[in-house]
Write an enzyme that holds these catalytic residues in place. Structure first.
Site, PDB file in Angstrom:
ATOM      1  N   ASN A 104      18.265 -71.526 -32.033  1.00  0.00           N
ATOM      2  CA  ASN A 104      18.550 -72.305 -30.834  1.00  0.00           C
ATOM      3  C   ASN A 104      20.055 -73.076 -31.120  1.00  0.00           C
ATOM      4  OD1 ASN A 104      16.195 -71.612 -30.209  1.00  0.00           O
ATOM      5  ND2 ASN A 104      14.981 -73.653 -30.665  1.00  0.00           N
ATOM      6  N   HIS A 121      23.251 -69.586 -33.823  1.00  0.00           N
ATOM      7  CA  HIS A 121      23.825 -68.954 -32.635  1.00  0.00           C
ATOM      8  C   HIS A 121      24.846 -70.168 -32.315  1.00  0.00           C
ATOM      9  CE1 HIS A 121      20.573 -65.718 -31.899  1.00  0.00           C
ATOM     10  NE2 HIS A 121      21.226 -65.533 -33.013  1.00  0.00           N
ATOM     11  N   THR A 190       9.911 -67.352 -32.054  1.00  0.00           N
ATOM     12  CA  THR A 190      11.065 -66.232 -31.658  1.00  0.00           C
ATOM     13  C   THR A 190      10.372 -64.980 -31.408  1.00  0.00           C
ATOM     14  OG1 THR A 190      13.142 -65.300 -32.627  1.00  0.00           O
ATOM     15  CG2 THR A 190      11.353 -66.196 -34.267  1.00  0.00           C
ATOM     16  N   SER A 191      10.983 -64.369 -30.622  1.00  0.00           N
ATOM     17  CA  SER A 191      10.532 -62.905 -29.901  1.00  0.00           C
ATOM     18  C   SER A 191      10.750 -61.914 -31.194  1.00  0.00           C
ATOM     19  CB  SER A 191      11.057 -62.509 -28.536  1.00  0.00           C
ATOM     20  OG  SER A 191      12.414 -62.727 -28.705  1.00  0.00           O
ATOM     21  N   GLU A 217       2.226 -66.028 -28.285  1.00  0.00           N
ATOM     22  CA  GLU A 217       2.125 -64.580 -28.069  1.00  0.00           C
ATOM     23  C   GLU A 217       2.295 -63.683 -29.523  1.00  0.00           C
ATOM     24  OE1 GLU A 217       1.388 -63.519 -24.969  1.00  0.00           O
ATOM     25  OE2 GLU A 217       1.606 -65.767 -24.267  1.00  0.00           O
TER      26      GLU A 217
HETATM   27  P1  OAD Z   1      12.934 -66.018 -26.670  1.00  0.00           P
HETATM   28  O1  OAD Z   1      12.857 -66.388 -25.251  1.00  0.00           O
HETATM   29  O2  OAD Z   1      13.079 -64.321 -26.894  1.00  0.00           O
HETATM   30  O3  OAD Z   1      11.272 -66.092 -27.297  1.00  0.00           O
HETATM   31  C1  OAD Z   1      10.743 -67.254 -27.127  1.00  0.00           C
HETATM   32  C2  OAD Z   1       9.465 -67.095 -28.052  1.00  0.00           C
HETATM   33  O4  OAD Z   1       8.769 -68.251 -28.195  1.00  0.00           O
HETATM   34  C3  OAD Z   1       8.497 -66.216 -27.209  1.00  0.00           C
HETATM   35  O5  OAD Z   1       7.956 -64.935 -28.372  1.00  0.00           O
HETATM   36  C4  OAD Z   1       7.364 -66.911 -26.955  1.00  0.00           C
HETATM   37  O6  OAD Z   1       5.847 -66.183 -27.087  1.00  0.00           O
HETATM   38  C5  OAD Z   1       7.426 -68.082 -27.970  1.00  0.00           C
HETATM   39  N1  OAD Z   1       6.837 -69.434 -27.380  1.00  0.00           N
HETATM   40  C6  OAD Z   1       6.837 -69.819 -26.180  1.00  0.00           C
HETATM   41  N2  OAD Z   1       6.240 -71.004 -26.057  1.00  0.00           N
HETATM   42  C7  OAD Z   1       6.021 -71.416 -27.228  1.00  0.00           C
HETATM   43  C8  OAD Z   1       5.313 -72.753 -27.950  1.00  0.00           C
HETATM   44  N3  OAD Z   1       4.966 -73.691 -27.328  1.00  0.00           N
HETATM   45  N4  OAD Z   1       5.369 -72.785 -29.349  1.00  0.00           N
HETATM   46  C9  OAD Z   1       5.716 -71.630 -30.089  1.00  0.00           C
HETATM   47  N5  OAD Z   1       6.136 -70.418 -29.485  1.00  0.00           N
HETATM   48  C10 OAD Z   1       6.573 -70.362 -28.114  1.00  0.00           C
HETATM   49  O7  OAD Z   1      13.950 -66.775 -27.529  1.00  0.00           O
HETATM   50  P2  OAD Z   1      14.683 -66.377 -29.105  1.00  0.00           P
HETATM   51  O8  OAD Z   1      13.607 -65.501 -29.858  1.00  0.00           O
HETATM   52  O9  OAD Z   1      14.984 -67.525 -29.431  1.00  0.00           O
HETATM   53  O10 OAD Z   1      20.537 -65.428 -28.392  1.00  0.00           O
HETATM   54  O11 OAD Z   1      15.683 -65.492 -28.580  1.00  0.00           O
HETATM   55  C11 OAD Z   1      16.587 -65.091 -29.479  1.00  0.00           C
HETATM   56  C12 OAD Z   1      17.943 -65.044 -28.932  1.00  0.00           C
HETATM   57  O12 OAD Z   1      18.061 -64.451 -27.877  1.00  0.00           O
HETATM   58  C13 OAD Z   1      18.583 -66.508 -28.472  1.00  0.00           C
HETATM   59  O13 OAD Z   1      18.786 -67.166 -29.760  1.00  0.00           O
HETATM   60  C14 OAD Z   1      19.493 -66.000 -27.733  1.00  0.00           C
HETATM   61  C15 OAD Z   1      18.739 -64.793 -27.045  1.00  0.00           C
HETATM   62  O14 OAD Z   1      19.835 -64.101 -26.599  1.00  0.00           O
HETATM   63  C16 OAD Z   1      21.940 -65.774 -28.180  1.00  0.00           C
HETATM   64  O15 OAD Z   1      22.087 -66.605 -26.983  1.00  0.00           O
HETATM   65  C17 OAD Z   1      22.847 -65.169 -28.919  1.00  0.00           C
END
Ligand code: OAD
Length: 245
Positions: A104, A121, A190-191, A217
């Site tokens: 984040n 990031h 994280t996804s 999820e």
């Molecule tokens: P994503 O938006 O891909 O994934 C968010 C994850 O959080 C999903 O798997 C949701 O199921 C989960 N989620 C949602 N609500 C939640 C909650 N209350 N508690 C726990 N989990 C929850 O975000 P990231 O995995 O962070 O990179 O994405 C990775 C990177 O992709 C980001 O840092 C960004 C993006 O491209 C860059 O900007 C370089």
């Protein structure tokens, strides 16, 4: 109602000397910050982050990209750390070694009190010269949009990693080391799609860590982790903190 948390988690954490944590956008969801794969809201609904968060997009339309980041900065400034961020900050003192790695850019971990956060990031509030990459400090004195670098006159960009850019090698190495040393790795919100961060849980697992995922999820990390806690991170982490001692 929260899911029931298996006893093994507390037992393993109580024995752990080194803990590492990898967070993604999901940990800030309960602070009202939309995750990456959620639809964009309001004004920006018709753009996808992949169209805005690239060097090419900035080159083509620096004003639009800068304004998108200003909107995101405002959103983050109006948000506050949630129970998940706070629990992680409080947990740090419970272990001999505790490393927090985040994808984040919102700085909410630090605002919750976490120290030495490995921001893979970058950070939304940093400013860099687009031409030379020089760090320019948080406040800018330029009326233009985007503001101009005081040294070379080039446009200023936010200090985040864009699609197609590499994460800092030293930050990645430090994150890898923390994962390899960890007795427990918590993978939160994280996804698990964006590399190299998405590869860290496998590295921890190979080195013998107990890997726990907290995410409402399922994700591609499903098959790798020792324990999946399918619930929101705020309530799960607050529960862990409360029951740890
Ligand atoms: P994503 O938006 O891909 O994934 C968010 C994850 O959080 C999903 O798997 C949701 O199921 C989960 N989620 C949602 N609500 C939640 C909650 N209350 N508690 C726990 N989990 C929850 O975000 P990231 O995995 O962070 O990179 O994405 C990775 C990177 O992709 C980001 O840092 C960004 C993006 O491209 C860059 O900007 C370089």
């Amino acid at each position: 109602m929260m899911i029931e948390i298996p006893k093994i988690l507390l037992e393993t954490l109580r024995d752990a000397k080194a803990v590492a944590v990898l967070t993604g956008a999901g940990i800030s969801a309960e602070s009202g910050i939309p995750t990456f794969r959620d639809a964009q809201t309001g004004l920006w609904a018709r753009y996808s982050p992949e169209d805005l968060a690239t060097p090419q997009a900035f080159h083509r339309n620096p004003r639009m990209v800068w304004e998108w980041y200003q909107w995101r900065r405002q959103l983050v400034l109006e948000a506050t750390p949630n129970a998940g961020h706070l629990a992680l900050a409080a947990m740090a003192d419970r272990f001999e070694s505790f490393r927090l790695i985040t994808q984040n850019v919102d700085g909410l971990h630090q605002r919750a009190g976490s120290k030495d956060v490995l921001e893979l990031h970058g950070n939304l509030f940093r400013n860099l010269c687009f031409r030379e990459g020089i760090e320019l400090g948080p406040s800018l004195d330029s009326p233009e949009i985007p503001p101009r670098c005081p040294h070379c006159g080039g446009p200023i960009r936010p200090g985040v990693i864009w699609f197609g850019e590499n994460v800092s090698e030293s930050l990645y190495e430090e994150s890898l080391e923390a994962c390899r040393r960890a007795d427990v790795l918590l993978v939160i919100g994280t996804s698990g799609l964006v590399h190299p961060a998405a590869g860290l849980p496998a590295k921890a697992k190979q080195a013998g860590a107990f890997v726990v995922e907290i995410n409402p999820e399922p994700t591609p990390l499903n098959t790798l982790v020792d324990l999946s806690l399918r619930d929101k991170s705020g309530s799960v982490l607050a529960w862990i903190l409360e029951n740890l001692s």
